[in-house]
Each structure stands twice: as structure tokens, then as C-alpha cells.
Design an enzyme around this catalytic site. Structure first.
Site, PDB file in Angstrom:
ATOM      1  N   ASP A 196     -18.334  45.032 -15.047  1.00 49.45           N
ATOM      2  CA  ASP A 196     -18.165  43.576 -14.967  1.00 49.45           C
ATOM      3  C   ASP A 196     -18.579  42.874 -16.250  1.00 49.45           C
ATOM      4  OD1 ASP A 196     -17.365  44.099 -12.419  1.00 49.45           O
ATOM      5  OD2 ASP A 196     -19.161  43.313 -11.442  1.00 49.45           O
ATOM      6  N   SER A 233     -21.130  37.317 -10.413  1.00 45.38           N
ATOM      7  CA  SER A 233     -22.490  37.166 -10.926  1.00 45.38           C
ATOM      8  C   SER A 233     -22.603  37.646 -12.369  1.00 45.38           C
ATOM      9  CB  SER A 233     -23.494  37.911 -10.040  1.00 45.38           C
ATOM     10  OG  SER A 233     -23.273  39.307 -10.083  1.00 45.38           O
ATOM     11  N   GLU A 288     -29.225  41.674 -15.946  1.00 43.19           N
ATOM     12  CA  GLU A 288     -28.852  41.648 -14.533  1.00 43.19           C
ATOM     13  C   GLU A 288     -29.292  42.912 -13.791  1.00 43.19           C
ATOM     14  OE1 GLU A 288     -24.915  40.839 -11.733  1.00 43.19           O
ATOM     15  OE2 GLU A 288     -24.695  41.071 -13.888  1.00 43.19           O
ATOM     16  N   GLY A 300     -19.607  37.424  -4.113  1.00 41.54           N
ATOM     17  CA  GLY A 300     -19.158  38.374  -3.114  1.00 41.54           C
ATOM     18  C   GLY A 300     -17.661  38.460  -2.977  1.00 41.54           C
ATOM     19  N   SER A 301     -16.916  37.887  -3.931  1.00 37.23           N
ATOM     20  CA  SER A 301     -15.456  37.891  -3.858  1.00 37.23           C
ATOM     21  C   SER A 301     -14.853  39.174  -4.402  1.00 37.23           C
ATOM     22  CB  SER A 301     -14.886  36.691  -4.626  1.00 37.23           C
ATOM     23  OG  SER A 301     -15.250  36.765  -5.989  1.00 37.23           O
ATOM     24  N   GLY A 302     -15.645  39.979  -5.107  1.00 35.92           N
ATOM     25  CA  GLY A 302     -15.134  41.210  -5.689  1.00 35.92           C
ATOM     26  C   GLY A 302     -14.526  41.039  -7.065  1.00 35.92           C
ATOM     27  N   LEU A 303     -14.716  39.853  -7.660  1.00 39.90           N
ATOM     28  CA  LEU A 303     -14.150  39.574  -8.984  1.00 39.90           C
ATOM     29  C   LEU A 303     -15.208  39.626 -10.086  1.00 39.90           C
ATOM     30  CD1 LEU A 303     -11.775  36.585  -8.058  1.00 39.90           C
ATOM     31  CD2 LEU A 303     -11.225  39.017  -8.195  1.00 39.90           C
ATOM     32  N   GLY A 304     -16.387  40.127  -9.763  1.00 39.44           N
ATOM     33  CA  GLY A 304     -17.445  40.240 -10.767  1.00 39.44           C
ATOM     34  C   GLY A 304     -18.115  38.922 -11.087  1.00 39.44           C
TER      35      GLY A 304
END
Length: 363
Positions: free
Chosen positions: A159, A115, A147, A109-113
Site C-alpha cells: 500500500d 490508512s 504504520e 476498511g474498503s480494501g483500497l489501502g
């Protein structure tokens, strides 16, 4: 490879997106084509696999301090517990025991991709273990398939491709199996200057990207004219950012970040919130030229472009209003895999022979 003294590792970089975010999500990219510009950074997702001569698969999530065990002969059911790993096991039809260790340098959930990057690291390590040769397009597509399609996790294409290819890329999307990655040849001086003028700030709020993406897709399918216009603007700005970055016009690039952020917020009212708006506005008042929230929106990391002579003022102000600044740099390499012989631990004694004599170190 069945030797229990062997460990196979996969390492993939997390990414920051500069422009085009959201245009890589179907059905917009299927209908109109999407475009993303971004780069990977020196924060990573890691996967380690240690083969075992049993049927037991033990997965260790080091970030969540969680351990889950499976039987390699069983069908892995998706139940919300480390489903990324189970889907990867299914993708390669893993029927042998192993220990799997997962770790990531940023929270979900950090926005850095995160998962998708974990998935790329996981699949790359499994491919090396199984002796399966995948080129970067095949690996990224497999990560997307597992995914997005197998697990049904909402999101776009960028991502998986960013984590796999690494570096600065302009990526064009026209639906599944029609993705083109254009590596950008940017001068070292421009990369160094860009790094010097950027701030990465954690908002302290985890985002739930599925909610944002669902709302964005709904706006598109329901023909929300303003949202669709905003998506087209965001796509056009990605092309503009690419041109300015290649020319080395970094202040123009920084201003385009602001135009992109203002447009992106019109794609869905869930993308921003009062806390993020305050943090962003205070950064502009302190001298930043532009920026954007990374990822789908709602929280995570905020990226700001600041001329070097005001960067310290922007940093100070962002911390005053609750932001947490992060140390980072660009990473120009993509996914990497390797294998290693585990140390034969514990040792009883190490002996060192040098011209001055013999030395023994006991453990």
C-alpha cells in the site's frame, strides 16, 4: 514556513491490486519473496497543513467529523485517536503549531489501502513543510516504518509503495529495505480497454484486515501446507498477470484474476464470506471472466473483469444482489505535494477594469 497564510498539501492515490496480495506480508515475503501487480486509481487521500505561530496542533478528520488538539511540546501518546497523525508528528519531530486537515475518498476498511495512503499524504506534506527531501523509496519506507513498526498496524508493504509511486507497477518484496518497484509500460489502448472491461463494486461490508492478516500469518507460521501452497500460487499468478497485461491479452488477464481469487481464499478462511461469494458467483453467471476482492479480504470492494458486451449485464446483476457500483478510472501519477497562499478572505470588494468600463462587486 511559518506564514499562517500558507497551506501545504499532500495528495496520494488509492490503489487496486490485481494479483499477489498477501505475499507482501512478513514472514512469507522475508522467507520466500513476495510479488504484487496493481495500479492506482482516481480516488485520493488528502492532507493539508496550515502553520501557526503557537504551540497548538489541531487535527481535523473531515471524514469522521473529529477534531483533536495537542501541544507541540508534548510527547504524543498513542491511544487510538488519530494515531496516524501523532506518529507522523513524531517522525518529523514537529515542535511548532499547525492545523492539519485529513480527508479520504474511500472509507477505512474498503480494501483500497486507505490508512497507508493517508499516511503517505500526511508524511509527504510534513516533509514539504519541514523542507526534508525524500525520494519515493525513502517516503514509502518511512510510511511503512511508521504504520507497521511504530504503530504496530498489521499489513504488508504494497500500500505504501503503490500510493507513493502511482501508476501500474509490478513490485517485488524481499523484506524491509529490499523492495523493488518495476513501473509497467502499458500501451494507452490497453489501459483504456482494461478500464472499459472492469467493474468496481462496493460490497457494503467493511473488512477488518488485521483479523484476516493475523490468520494468514498464523497459517504460514504453523506450516499449513494448503495455505502455503496457495500463497505460492498467488505469487506465481502475479507474474503471469504481468506478462499477459504487458502483451495486451486482457481476457487471459481476466481469467487469471479468477485463478488468483480461488487461490487466495485458501490462504485464510476469513478472506471471503457467503455474501461476497454470492456476489462473485452471480457476476460470473452474468458473464464476468474473473475478479477478486481488494485488500486483505473480508469485505470492501470487489473488482470484476467483464467482456464489454456483457459488462452491462454483470453490472445489473451485481446491483440486484446488493452490490454498489463505483465510478472510477486509473491514475498514473503518485503522491503529489504543493503549497498555496490562502485567499485573503473576506474581501470587501473586487474591482474589474475592462475597456467597456469599471465594475465593482461587493461582498
Amino acid at each position: 514556513m511559518d506564514d499562517k497564510n500558507q497551506v501545504i498539501r499532500g495528495k496520494a492515490p488509492l490503489r487496486i491490486s490485481f494479483g499477489g496480495g498477501g505475499t507482501d506480508v512478513a514472514p512469507f515475503c522475508d522467507d520466500r519473496g513476495g510479488a504484487i501487480i496493481g495500479s492506482t486509481i482516481n480516488k485520493y487521500a488528502y492532507c493539508s497543513i496550515i502553520p501557526k505561530n503557537t504551540d497548538e496542533i489541531t487535527v481535523h478528520s473531515l471524514d469522521f467529523d473529529m477534531t483533536v488538539k495537542y501541544n507541540a511540546k508534548d510527547t504524543h501518546q498513542y491511544d487510538g485517536n488519530l494515531d496516524l497523525v501523532k506518529a507522523a508528528l513524531n517522525a518529523f519531530s514537529i515542535n511548532k503549531g499547525c492545523d492539519v486537515y485529513l480527508q479520504c475518498d474511500a472509507p477505512a476498511g474498503s480494501g483500497l489501502g486507505t490508512s497507508s495512503t493517508v499516511m503517505v499524504a500526511l508524511l509527504s506534506a510534513m516533509a514539504k513543510w519541514k523542507g526534508v527531501s525524500l525520494d519515493f523509496y525513502e517516503l514509502a519506507d518511512l510510511a511503512y516504518q511508521v504504520e507497521r513498526e511504530e504503530l504496530g498496524i498489521s499489513g504488508g508493504y504494497q500500500d505504501q509503495y503503490a500510493a507513493t509511486f502511482g501508476g501500474f507497477n509490478f513490485i517485488e518484496f524481499h523484506g524491509r529495505n529490499n523492495v523493488v518497484v518495476n513501473p509497467l509500460r502499458i500501451k494507452k489502448d490497453v489501459i483504456n480497454e482494461l478500464q472499459y472491461n472492469l467493474l468496481l463494486c462496493y460490497t457494503g461490508k467493511i473488512h477488518v484486515s488485521a483479523n484476516v492478516i493475523k490468520d494468514q500469518v498464523s497459517n504460514y507460521t504453523n506450516n499449513n501446507v494448503d495455505a502455503i501452497t496457495a500463497m505460492s500460487e498467488v505469487k506465481a499468478l502475479a507474474y503471469g498477470m504481468k506478462d499477459e497485461l504487458l502483451k495486451g491479452n486482457l481476457h487471459s488477464f481476466g481469467k487469471l484474476l479468477d485463478y488468483g481469487w480461488q487461490s487466495k481464499k485458501r490462504m485464510s478462511n476469513k478472506i471471503s464470506n457467503p455474501q461476497i461469494d454470492e456476489l462473485y458467483d452471480e457476476a460470473l453467471k452474468a458473464g464476468a471472466l474473473g475478479g477478486k476482492l481488494l485488500g486483505a479480504g473480508g469485505g470492501g470492494y470487489l473488482l470484476m473483469y467483464c467482456p464489454y458486451n456483457v459488462k452491462h449485464k454483470v453490472a445489473e446483476r451485481m446491483e440486484q444482489v446488493g452490490g454498489q457500483l463505483s465510478d472510477w478510472n486509473f491514475e498514473l501519477r503518485g503522491v503529489q505535494t504543493w503549497s498555496h497562499n490562502n485567499d485573503r478572505w473576506p474581501y470587501n470588494q473586487i474591482q474589474v477594469d475592462i475597456p467597456d468600463g469599471n465594475y465593482k462587486f461587493n461582498f
